[in-house]
Write a protein that holds these residues in place. Structure first.
Motif: not given
Length: 258
Positions: A231-254
């Motif tokens: 779904s997206t590629k994020l840098t390590l400092d954006q890891i909280n955003k990745a968890f937000e996407l995961l818990t909200s059900g948005q996207g597939v994998r970061s």
């Protein structure tokens, strides 16, 4: 036991921070630049493999393998996949590769339905759209139930719906992939099994660790595709955003880029 406690198999932790132990998740701890894992959790892959190959190591192999290895989906069969995340999409891909003629995707995020159809689902259902249990809807639509059901959501209610969505007969398989809370328990009427259904668990889709290398090679040869998971590629400092996407059900994998 170690994977349940956040410790290694010998019940120790190899990392500390300010004198306190750091625990791992499922024996890996892959958010670290360096880590210590058991030999069964390591596979040597082609050094030229692209970054997307990291998705083979869990999500893709688990869902895809649940269909082709654990359930052994047969050509012309009917399937239902519960949970339309990365594992669910991979399970749909596995059902399609095995030759299933009808694949029903079940999920509550309708924005994921087009991706499920793209992966091979023939239709998608949202349990919230019905005033009856979703297994009843599936049984009505399939003349008594599907041949194979794969549960990828990790909810007890969903596991039961998956089992009950299969028809009464020998060779009918429900595969549970979702990780529920350790405090939850699956309680069922034995008649559900006595009527010919079977309930299986699957870890890593039935693949062995050394088979990861072949899966990566197949990906590089375009025999299998995992790009749909990104779904997206994020840098390590954006890891909280990745968890937000995961818990909200948005996207597939970061994918986290170090």
């Amino acid at each position: 036991m170690g994977t349940k406690t956040g410790l290694m198999l010998d019940m120790t932790s190899r990392f500390t921070c300010k004198g306190k132990p750091i625990y791992n998740l499922m024996g890996t701890s892959t958010f670290t630049e360096y880590t210590v894992v058991a030999d069964i959790a390591v596979a040597k892959i082609n050094p030229q493999a692209p970054l997307e190959s990291c998705l083979i190591g869990c999500g893709f192999a688990t869902g895809y393998g649940a269909a082709v290895n654990t359930a052994k989906v047969t050509p012309g069969s009917t399937c239902a996949v519960f949970g339309l995340g990365g594992v669910g999409f991979s399970a749909i891909a596995g059902c399609k590769a095995a030759g299933a003629s009808r694949i029903i995707g079940v999920g509550t995020h309708k924005e994921k339905f087009p991706k499920a159809i793209e992966m091979g689902a023939t239709e998608c259902l949202n349990p919230k759209d019905f005033d009856k249990p979703i297994y009843e809807v599936i049984c009505e639509k399939t003349n008594g139930g599907v041949d194979f059901a794969i549960e990828c959501a990790g909810r007890i209610e969903t596991m039961m719906n998956a089992l009950q969505s299969t028809y009464c007969g020998s060779g009918v398989v429900t595969v549970v992939l979702g990780l529920s809370s350790p405090n939850e328990h699956l309680t069922l009427n034995p008649l559900l099994l006595l009527t010919g259904r079977s309930l299986k668990g699957s870890i890593f889709g039935g693949f062995k660790g050394d088979e990861v290398s072949k899966l990566v090679d197949d990906y590089m040869k375009k025999k299998i595709n995992v790009n749909f998971l990104v779904s997206t590629k994020l840098t390590l400092d954006q890891i909280n955003k990745a968890f937000e996407l995961l818990t909200s059900g948005q996207g597939v994998r970061s994918i986290m880029v170090y």
